[in-house]
Design a protein around this motif. Structure first.
Motif: not given
Length: 459
Positions: A318-319, A130, A126, A322, A315
Motif C-alpha cells: 500500500d505504501t 515513519w 519519510a 501510494a 502495508q
C-alpha cells in the motif's frame, strides 16, 4: 513556448524524482527483514525504475510532438510567406527543431534541480513521519540521464511535430492557417497502416509478456514493450480511432446550437481534437494502469500465499503503491498542461471563425458554452477510453511482473488472477478529469470572447 518549457521541466523533474525515489524505495525494501532477502526485490525495483523513467519520457515526447504539430498548423501562412521570399522548407523545419532543443534544455535544467530538491524533501519527510533511515546516496550521476533524455526527446519531438512544414507551399500564403480536415486526414494511408501494424505488434508482445510472466519477472519488460508499441499505434492512429468515439460522445450533450457546434468542431478537424484527446487518454491510462496494477499485485500475492495477503506485506504494498501513484500523477499533470496548451492554441488559431459566429448572432455566453462543451466532449471520450486501456495495461503489468514469484506461506507458483479494479481511484480519476475540463476551458473561453466580431473578421 512557455507551456512547452513547463512540459519539459515537469518531465525532467518527474524522471529525476523517479530515479531518486525508486532508489530510496529499493534500499528501504531491501533492508526490510520480511521481504528483503534475495535478489527478487532489487530486480523488481530496478525494472520499475527504468520502466517508469521510460514512461515519463514517452509522455513528454507525445505531448511535445502534438504541441509543435499544432503550432506549425497555425503558422502555415507565415511559413508560406517565408517560402515566397526564398526560405526552404528544410530551413524552416530546422529552425523549429532548434526551438525544441532550446525549450528542452531549459526545461531539463529546471526539472533536474526541482526533482533533486523534491526527492531530498521526501526523504526528510519519510525520516520524520515513519522513522525510515537507509544508507543511500541521493546525488548520483544517473540522475543526469532523465534530464539529458528529456532535452533530446523534446528536440526530436519538435522535429517530428514540424513535419507538416514540408507540405507547405508558397501558394498557402494566400490562404489562412488551418489544421487538416477529415478528408485530408483520411487520405494518409501510410500512417493508418503503420498505426495498425504497431498496435497489432504491441498486442502480441503484451500477450507474450503475460505468458513469460509465469516463468520470470522479466516478463514485464516484454509487456512494457508491447504497451509502448500498442499505445504508439493508437497515438499514430488517433485520427482514425478518436472521431467515431467523439461522434458517439457528442450525442450526450443535446442538440442546442453551442452543443452541435462543439461536436462538429471536434469532427471537422480530427487531427486537432485527436491531439487534445490522446494526451488526456495517456494521463488517465497511466493513473488507472498503476492503480489496477497495485490492486492486481495484491491479488497475485494473495493467490500465491494461499488466499490471504500477509498484513506486513499488505502495508508495504500500500505504501509503495501510494508513492508510485503520486509519482505517476505527475504524468497526468504533463498531459493536462498539454490539453490546456493545445486548446488555447486552437482558440487563437480560430479567431476569425469565432468572430464570424459572433457576427451571425451567437452571444458571448453561447461562444463560452461552446468552448466548454468542446473541452468536455474531448475529455469525456478520453477518460472512458483511458479507463479501459488502463485496466488492460495494469493487469498485464501485474501478471507479467509477479506471476512467477512465490509468496509465503504456501509458495504457490505460477499464479493467475483477474484484474483488480480500485473503484475509489476510478471515481477520483473521473472527478479530477471533470475539474480539468473546467480549468482547461478558462483561458480559451476568455480568449474566445475577448475579441469583437469586427476585429476578428479583420484578421
Amino acid at each position: 513556448m512557455g507551456a512547452s518549457i513547463l512540459i519539459a521541466a515537469i518531465s525532467a523533474g518527474f524522471g529525476v524524482l523517479l530515479v531518486a525515489v525508486t532508489g530510496l524505495l529499493g534500499a528501504w525494501l531491501t533492508a526490510d527483514p520480511y521481504i528483503g532477502s534475495g535478489d527478487t526485490v532489487a530486480i523488481v525495483v530496478a525494472i520499475l525504475s527504468v520502466l517508469l523513467v521510460g514512461v515519463a519520457v514517452y509522455v513528454a515526447a507525445i505531448v511535445t510532438a502534438n504541441t509543435f504539430a499544432t503550432i506549425v498548423a497555425g503558422r502555415t501562412r507565415q511559413i508560406a510567406l517565408l517560402r515566397l521570399i526564398g526560405a526552404s522548407a528544410r530551413a524552416q523545419r530546422a529552425e523549429i527543431a532548434r526551438q525544441g532543443l532550446v525549450v528542452g534544455a531549459i526545461g531539463a535544467v529546471i526539472g533536474l534541480v526541482g526533482g533533486i530538491a523534491v526527492a531530498a524533501g521526501l526523504r526528510f519527510a519519510a525520516e520524520l513521519a515513519w522513522g525510515i533511515e537507509v544508507e543511500h546516496d541521493l546525488l548520483q550521476p544517473v540522475l543526469l540521464a532523465p534530464a539529458v533524455v528529456v532535452a533530446l526527446t523534446t528536440w526530436v519531438a519538435a522535429w517530428a511535430g514540424s513535419r507538416r512544414v514540408l507540405d507547405v507551399t508558397p501558394l498557402a500564403a494566400l490562404g489562412g492557417s488551418a489544421p487538416r480536415t477529415a478528408d485530408e486526414t483520411a487520405g494518409r494511408r501510410s500512417r493508418r497502416i503503420a498505426s495498425i501494424l504497431l498496435f497489432a505488434i504491441g498486442a502480441v508482445f503484451l500477450g507474450l509478456g503475460i505468458v513469460a510472466g509465469f516463468v520470470t519477472p522479466a516478463g514485464v519488460i516484454v509487456a512494457f514493450v508491447g504497451g509502448i508499441f500498442s499505445f504508439t499505434g493508437l497515438s499514430l492512429g488517433a485520427g482514425l480511432v478518436m472521431p467515431p468515439l467523439l461522434r458517439a460522445t457528442g450525442r450526450l450533450f443535446g442538440r442546442s446550437a453551442p452543443a452541435r457546434l462543439a461536436s462538429e468542431n471536434a469532427l471537422r478537424y480530427p487531427e486537432r481534437s485527436s491531439r487534445m484527446a490522446i494526451g488526456v487518454v495517456m494521463g488517465v491510462t497511466l493513473v488507472t494502469m498503476f492503480a489496477v496494477a497495485s490492486e492486481s499485485v495484491k491479488g497475485v500475492v494473495a493467490a500465491s500465499a494461499g488466499g490471504e495477503l500477509p498484513p506486513e506485506l499488505g502495508q508495504l504494498l500500500d505504501t509503495f503503491a501510494a508513492v508510485m501513484m503520486a509519482l505517476v500523477g505527475i504524468s497526468a499533470v504533463i498531459a493536462a498542461v498539454g490539453l490546456v496548451n493545445l486548446l488555447t492554441i486552437g482558440i487563437v488559431q480560430r479567431t476569425r471563425e469565432l468572430g464570424l459566429l459572433r457576427a451571425l448572432g451567437l452571444t458571448a455566453a453561447q461562444i463560452r458554452r461552446m468552448v466548454v462543451l468542446e473541452a468536455a466532449h474531448i475529455t469525456v471520450t478520453a477518460v472512458t477510453f483511458g479507463l479501459l486501456l488502463g485496466v488492460a495495461y495494469g493487469w498485464a503489468a501485474a501478471q507479467s511482473l509477479l506471476g512467477s514469484v512465490p509468496m509465503p506461506p504456501l509458495w504457490l507458483s505460477p499464479t493467475f488472477v483477474l484484474p483488480g479494479i480500485p473503484w475509489l481511484t476510478v471515481a477520483g480519476v473521473v472527478v479530477a478529469t471533470a475539474a480539468l475540463t473546467l480549468v482547461a476551458a478558462v483561458v480559451p473561453t476568455r480568449l474566445a470572447t475577448r475579441v469583437t466580431p469586427v476585429q476578428a473578421l479583420a484578421e
